[in-house]
Scaffold this motif. Structure first.
Motif, PDB file in Angstrom:
ATOM      1  N   ARG A 422       0.832  -1.207   0.000  1.00  0.00           N
ATOM      2  CA  ARG A 422       0.000   0.000   0.000  1.00  0.00           C
ATOM      3  C   ARG A 422       0.871   1.262   0.000  1.00  0.00           C
ATOM      4  O   ARG A 422       0.616   2.204  -0.753  1.00  0.00           O
ATOM      5  CB  ARG A 422      -0.902  -0.008   1.243  1.00  0.00           C
ATOM      6  N   THR A 423       1.928   1.248   0.816  1.00  0.00           N
ATOM      7  CA  THR A 423       2.830   2.411   0.834  1.00  0.00           C
ATOM      8  C   THR A 423       3.478   2.593  -0.532  1.00  0.00           C
ATOM      9  O   THR A 423       3.621   3.722  -1.014  1.00  0.00           O
ATOM     10  CB  THR A 423       3.928   2.229   1.908  1.00  0.00           C
ATOM     11  N   ASN A 424       3.855   1.477  -1.155  1.00  0.00           N
ATOM     12  CA  ASN A 424       4.476   1.565  -2.483  1.00  0.00           C
ATOM     13  C   ASN A 424       3.527   2.174  -3.509  1.00  0.00           C
ATOM     14  O   ASN A 424       3.938   2.987  -4.339  1.00  0.00           O
ATOM     15  CB  ASN A 424       4.909   0.174  -2.953  1.00  0.00           C
ATOM     16  N   ALA A 425       2.261   1.770  -3.449  1.00  0.00           N
ATOM     17  CA  ALA A 425       1.283   2.291  -4.414  1.00  0.00           C
ATOM     18  C   ALA A 425       1.137   3.804  -4.235  1.00  0.00           C
ATOM     19  O   ALA A 425       1.144   4.554  -5.223  1.00  0.00           O
ATOM     20  CB  ALA A 425      -0.059   1.590  -4.222  1.00  0.00           C
ATOM     21  N   ILE A 426       1.028   4.248  -2.983  1.00  0.00           N
ATOM     22  CA  ILE A 426       0.870   5.693  -2.735  1.00  0.00           C
ATOM     23  C   ILE A 426       2.141   6.440  -3.147  1.00  0.00           C
ATOM     24  O   ILE A 426       2.078   7.484  -3.809  1.00  0.00           O
ATOM     25  CB  ILE A 426       0.556   5.960  -1.238  1.00  0.00           C
ATOM     26  N   ALA A 427       3.307   5.882  -2.780  1.00  0.00           N
ATOM     27  CA  ALA A 427       4.575   6.550  -3.101  1.00  0.00           C
ATOM     28  C   ALA A 427       4.775   6.646  -4.619  1.00  0.00           C
ATOM     29  O   ALA A 427       5.245   7.671  -5.124  1.00  0.00           O
ATOM     30  CB  ALA A 427       5.738   5.798  -2.461  1.00  0.00           C
ATOM     31  N   LEU A 428       4.398   5.592  -5.330  1.00  0.00           N
ATOM     32  CA  LEU A 428       4.523   5.629  -6.792  1.00  0.00           C
ATOM     33  C   LEU A 428       3.624   6.709  -7.389  1.00  0.00           C
ATOM     34  O   LEU A 428       4.025   7.433  -8.309  1.00  0.00           O
ATOM     35  CB  LEU A 428       4.147   4.268  -7.384  1.00  0.00           C
ATOM     36  N   ALA A 429       2.413   6.817  -6.857  1.00  0.00           N
ATOM     37  CA  ALA A 429       1.487   7.855  -7.338  1.00  0.00           C
ATOM     38  C   ALA A 429       2.083   9.241  -7.099  1.00  0.00           C
ATOM     39  O   ALA A 429       1.994  10.124  -7.959  1.00  0.00           O
ATOM     40  CB  ALA A 429       0.142   7.710  -6.634  1.00  0.00           C
ATOM     41  N   VAL A 430       2.713   9.424  -5.939  1.00  0.00           N
ATOM     42  CA  VAL A 430       3.342  10.714  -5.616  1.00  0.00           C
ATOM     43  C   VAL A 430       4.453  11.016  -6.622  1.00  0.00           C
ATOM     44  O   VAL A 430       4.549  12.124  -7.172  1.00  0.00           O
ATOM     45  CB  VAL A 430       3.910  10.694  -4.172  1.00  0.00           C
ATOM     46  N   ILE A 431       5.295  10.009  -6.892  1.00  0.00           N
ATOM     47  CA  ILE A 431       6.419  10.222  -7.813  1.00  0.00           C
ATOM     48  C   ILE A 431       5.915  10.575  -9.213  1.00  0.00           C
ATOM     49  O   ILE A 431       6.419  11.502  -9.857  1.00  0.00           O
ATOM     50  CB  ILE A 431       7.321   8.960  -7.866  1.00  0.00           C
ATOM     51  N   VAL A 432       4.889   9.856  -9.665  1.00  0.00           N
ATOM     52  CA  VAL A 432       4.355  10.128 -11.011  1.00  0.00           C
ATOM     53  C   VAL A 432       3.787  11.548 -11.068  1.00  0.00           C
ATOM     54  O   VAL A 432       4.046  12.293 -12.021  1.00  0.00           O
ATOM     55  CB  VAL A 432       3.282   9.064 -11.385  1.00  0.00           C
ATOM     56  N   LEU A 433       3.038  11.933 -10.042  1.00  0.00           N
ATOM     57  CA  LEU A 433       2.445  13.277 -10.024  1.00  0.00           C
ATOM     58  C   LEU A 433       3.531  14.356 -10.060  1.00  0.00           C
ATOM     59  O   LEU A 433       3.460  15.304 -10.857  1.00  0.00           O
ATOM     60  CB  LEU A 433       1.580  13.455  -8.762  1.00  0.00           C
ATOM     61  N   VAL A 434       4.542  14.186  -9.211  1.00  0.00           N
ATOM     62  CA  VAL A 434       5.629  15.175  -9.152  1.00  0.00           C
ATOM     63  C   VAL A 434       6.373  15.222 -10.487  1.00  0.00           C
ATOM     64  O   VAL A 434       6.669  16.306 -11.016  1.00  0.00           O
ATOM     65  CB  VAL A 434       6.604  14.831  -8.003  1.00  0.00           C
ATOM     66  N   ALA A 435       6.659  14.055 -11.063  1.00  0.00           N
ATOM     67  CA  ALA A 435       7.410  14.003 -12.323  1.00  0.00           C
ATOM     68  C   ALA A 435       6.610  14.640 -13.457  1.00  0.00           C
ATOM     69  O   ALA A 435       7.153  15.419 -14.253  1.00  0.00           O
ATOM     70  CB  ALA A 435       7.773  12.559 -12.661  1.00  0.00           C
ATOM     71  N   VAL A 436       5.309  14.334 -13.514  1.00  0.00           N
ATOM     72  CA  VAL A 436       4.484  14.873 -14.606  1.00  0.00           C
ATOM     73  C   VAL A 436       4.367  16.394 -14.477  1.00  0.00           C
ATOM     74  O   VAL A 436       4.537  17.126 -15.462  1.00  0.00           O
ATOM     75  CB  VAL A 436       3.084  14.196 -14.595  1.00  0.00           C
ATOM     76  N   CYS A 437       4.097  16.889 -13.250  1.00  0.00           N
ATOM     77  CA  CYS A 437       3.970  18.347 -13.057  1.00  0.00           C
ATOM     78  C   CYS A 437       5.288  19.042 -13.383  1.00  0.00           C
ATOM     79  O   CYS A 437       5.313  20.071 -14.073  1.00  0.00           O
ATOM     80  CB  CYS A 437       3.577  18.661 -11.622  1.00  0.00           C
ATOM     81  N   GLY A 438       6.387  18.494 -12.860  1.00  0.00           N
ATOM     82  CA  GLY A 438       7.694  19.096 -13.111  1.00  0.00           C
ATOM     83  C   GLY A 438       8.037  19.087 -14.593  1.00  0.00           C
ATOM     84  O   GLY A 438       8.490  20.089 -15.152  1.00  0.00           O
ATOM     85  N   ALA A 439       7.796  17.942 -15.248  1.00  0.00           N
ATOM     86  CA  ALA A 439       8.124  17.820 -16.670  1.00  0.00           C
ATOM     87  C   ALA A 439       7.259  18.759 -17.505  1.00  0.00           C
ATOM     88  O   ALA A 439       7.755  19.443 -18.407  1.00  0.00           O
ATOM     89  CB  ALA A 439       7.922  16.372 -17.126  1.00  0.00           C
ATOM     90  N   ALA A 440       5.960  18.813 -17.188  1.00  0.00           N
ATOM     91  CA  ALA A 440       5.059  19.679 -17.956  1.00  0.00           C
ATOM     92  C   ALA A 440       5.498  21.128 -17.833  1.00  0.00           C
ATOM     93  O   ALA A 440       5.578  21.850 -18.827  1.00  0.00           O
ATOM     94  CB  ALA A 440       3.626  19.516 -17.446  1.00  0.00           C
TER      95      ALA A 440
END
Lengths: 455, 73
Positions: A422-440
């Motif tokens: 469960r922690t991995n799923a949440i942490a992965l979602a956080v990383i994807v969100l941060v990466a997408v916002c930063g990249a955009a």
């Protein structure tokens, strides 16, 4: 990692050698054991809080509070009131992993990345950290300067105040003393909440904003900048380095994980509340020329608040900026010092003396002094530096997040304390969100600067 | 790595004889122990490829933001 001066032990008797660093940490741990043995819950909590609150309130720094106030002044409360707690919840997920890795392995983030994944990655992380820390520290001195200018005090005094605080907190030779001093200062971050009360906010509008509406008006570029800078105001590489190293330096163990979570959670709650305070205070300026205030180009917000909400609101906001900048200077300098010691393999603890951990103390003071010099350069583009600091940190953040996740899943290091699914799923979602916002944001800014799209 | 009971007495520092100290640290918490490096992780090919992609991402994104920042000066 080096050792402290005195090394005492008796190999013949089978007792381990103790350094001064061990002795100081042992003394702190004896209090924890005593409180636990005597079932003094509040005493135990008091002894074990620190790194989490400092990481969270340290990130409620000058640029972040200016950014929240700017958001409020320009766009009002909609979107940001619910977004800030959401982002701090995201930050809690990341910081809890950092705390857990530090408590279980007793090692900092920099040394673990370097030793587990190679020197290139270790130095990449440290380089990323040093660059963003230096830029952020410049912004912290500017924030202090903005706060002091409200009281007609100069940039020189801002620099002297920041450096004196660093020197003072470094003078004790004990982690406990450093932590408690900075913790005491950090609680004054609550001044932003007081500023929010003093502007007499519309509680109805505050309640309605919880529905994420109204959304800020503006171009896609503006929205991306807002999102990227707000994320950059809640999760940063220095927080990861700091909390893991500080947890290890404090002497936390797996038995303290529950209290480490309380510490991190309390820090996130306080930081979100105080951040919303800055937002609400800034929102008082909407319709009063607040959107036109360029935060760092003079004493914008405190002066404007004095005009709109009275002298007390302006004074409290100015004092808040001084506190936010000062605490961030202390925590960010500390994270730089931890990273330098860990990557070079030199002693890196507040439980040492400057003689036994020269690099640690030099890096701590040196990075703050370097940032202070930049602030004093006449005509330096401080506004651009300050506004871009959070965005740069956000763009480079996915690297640090990926390694935290890898370390937290490393069963050789973490054993049964490794991440759950469960922690991995949440942490992965956080990383994807941060990466997408930063990249955009990164791509959009680049395309705007080369004229492919309009900014 | 669970919490340890109070350990043996150690005497450290300039006023050592007057300052008996009970070691409350876990064995792997001692400076002497943390000096020992952890072994390198064995990464699969896909993990290595992922990390390289991450490096390219960070360098490309960092360069774009820095370019835009310098251009805006």
């Amino acid at each position: 990692m080096g050792t402290s001066e005195a090394v005492v032990g008796s190999p013949l008797l089978g007792t381990p050698a103790l350094t001064d660093e061990d002795a100081a940490r042992s003394l702190d741990r004896s209090r924890v054991h005593e409180a636990r043995r005597e079932r003094r819950r509040w005493r135990l909590l008091w002894l074990l809080v620190g790194p989490g609150i400092l990481a969270m309130l340290g990130e409620n720094d000058g640029p972040s509070m200016i950014a929240y106030a700017s958001d409020g002044a320009q766009y009002g409360l909609g979107l940001f009131v619910p977004l800030i707690p959401l982002l701090f919840a995201m930050s809690f997920v990341v910081q809890e992993m950092s705390m857990r890795i530090g408590a279980v392995t007793h090692r900092g983030y920099g040394e673990l990345v370097l030793q587990r994944y190679g020197r290139a990655w270790g130095w990449f992380g440290a380089g990323d950290l040093c660059l963003t820390n230096l830029v952020t520290l410049v912004a912290e001195f500017v924030a202090i300067r903005v706060g002091l200018s409200y009281f007609h005090l100069s940039a020189g005094i801002a620099v002297a105040l920041g450096l004196t605080l660093v020197l003072f907190t470094l003078s004790g030779g004990r982690y406990w003393r450093w932590e408690r001093t900075v913790l005491g200062l950090a609680l004054f971050n609550g001044l932003f909440l007081l500023a929010a009360v003093l502007v007499h906010p519309d509680l109805g509008a505050l309640g309605r904003s919880l529905s994420f509406t109204p959304l800020p008006q503006g171009s896609l570029h503006t929205l991306l900048l807002l999102l990227a800078s707000t994320i950059g105001a809640t999760v940063t590489p220095w927080m990861i380095f700091f909390q893991q190293s500080a947890s290890a330096d404090k002497g936390m163990t797996p038995g303290d994980l529950r209290h480490g979570r309380y510490d991190t959670g309390l820090g996130a709650l306080l930081a979100a509340a105080f951040g919303i305070g800055a937002l609400v205070a800034g929102a008082a300026l909407i319709g009063h020329g607040g959107a036109g205030i360029q935060g760092f180009a003079g004493a914008g917000f405190p002066e404007a608040l004095r005009e709109v909400a009275g002298g007390a609101a302006g004074t409290v906001f100015a004092l808040g900026l001084i506190e936010a900048g000062a605490v961030a200077i202390l925590t960010i300098s500390a994270s730089t010092a931890y990273a330098a010691g860990e990557c070079v393999g030199a002693a890196h603890s507040f439980n040492t003396t400057p003689r036994s951990a020269a690099l640690f103390y030099t890096a701590n003071l040196g990075v703050a002094a370097l940032a202070a010099v930049v602030v004093l350069i006449p005509g330096a583009p401080l506004l651009s530096i300050a506004l871009n600091a959070n965005v740069l940190a956000t763009v480079l953040l996915p690297v640090s997040l990926v390694f935290v996740l890898m370390l937290a899943n490393d069963r050789e290091l973490m054993g049964r304390f490794a991440n759950t699914a469960r922690t991995n799923a949440i942490a992965l979602a956080v990383i994807v969100l941060v990466a997408v916002c930063g990249a955009a944001y990164g791509i959009d800014s680049f395309l705007a600067s080369v004229g492919v799209v309009s900014g | 790595m669970s919490a340890q009971p109070p350990g043996e007495e150690h005497v450290v520092g300039p006023d050592a004889p007057q300052r008996p100290l009970i070691a409350h640290l876990e064995p792997d918490q001692l400076v002497q122990e943390t000096l020992r490096p952890v072994p390198p992780a064995q990464l699969s090919r896909s993990s290595q490829a992922g990390l390289w992609a991450l490096r390219v991402f960070a360098i490309a994104m960092g360069a774009m933001v820095i370019y835009a920042f310098v251009d805006s000066l």
